[in-house]
Design a protein around this motif. Structure first.
Motif, short mmCIF file in Angstrom:
data_model
loop_
_atom_site.label_atom_id
_atom_site.label_comp_id
_atom_site.label_asym_id
_atom_site.label_seq_id
_atom_site.Cartn_x
_atom_site.Cartn_y
_atom_site.Cartn_z
N VAL A 2 -21.13 6.17 14.97
CA VAL A 2 -21.11 6.05 16.26
C VAL A 2 -21.87 4.99 16.66
N GLN A 3 -21.68 3.85 17.40
CA GLN A 3 -22.35 2.82 17.68
C GLN A 3 -22.08 2.21 19.24
N THR A 24 -18.48 -0.96 21.34
CA THR A 24 -18.55 0.45 20.93
C THR A 24 -17.71 0.75 19.49
N ASN A 97 -23.71 3.78 28.14
CA ASN A 97 -23.58 5.08 27.93
C ASN A 97 -21.99 5.46 27.93
N THR A 108 -20.03 15.44 25.27
CA THR A 108 -20.65 14.60 24.44
C THR A 108 -20.93 13.42 25.25
N GLU A 109 -21.98 12.78 25.04
CA GLU A 109 -22.24 11.38 25.29
C GLU A 109 -23.21 10.85 24.38
N TYR A 110 -22.95 9.29 24.52
CA TYR A 110 -23.57 8.52 23.31
C TYR A 110 -24.43 7.35 24.16
N TRP A 111 -25.42 6.89 23.62
CA TRP A 111 -26.22 5.89 24.07
C TRP A 111 -26.37 4.53 23.21
#
Length: 121
Positions: A2-3, A24, A97, A108-111
């Motif tokens: 994940v990026q 992303t 985000n 679920t979350e990504y930064w």
């Protein structure tokens, strides 16, 4: 992997414009709302803008309404933040985000790592 990779920040003068990008990979972006936050030294991280999918779900912080525009391109897996009429108080590290679009506080979350925006004469 994940990026979320932000780009487009820089040093500009008041009144100038910048467009931030958040590229992303590694997750199903179509299931995630995309958001931008910012944080200045010594201050709490602040919500800036959000865009869902479908894209008619859009929200902005009061401080940026009328000046910033958030958008997303599903094919390019990229979210954008167009920033116009920049002010010194917009100076901050801007973070991308991604948050899963479910009615769950534990979604679920990504930064991303952030990109610096500096507005100064």
């Amino acid at each position: 992997q994940v990026q979320l990779v932000e780009s487009g920040g820089g040093l500009v003068q008041p009144g100038d414009s910048l467009r931030l990008s958040c590229e992303t990979s590694g997750f199903a972006i179509h299931d995630f709302a995309m958001r931008w936050y910012r944080q200045s030294p010594g201050k709490e991280r602040e919500f800036v803008a959000a865009i869902g999918n479908p894209t008619f779900h859009i929200d902005y912080a009061e401080s940026v309404k009328g000046r910033f525009t958030i958008s997303r391109d599903e094919l390019r897996r990229t979210a954008y933040l167009q920033m116009n009429i920049l002010k010194p108080e917009d100076t901050a590290v801007y973070y991308c985000n991604a948050r899963l679009q479910v009615l769950d506080e534990r979604a679920t979350e990504y930064w991303g790592q952030g990109t610096q925006v500096t507005v100064s004469s």
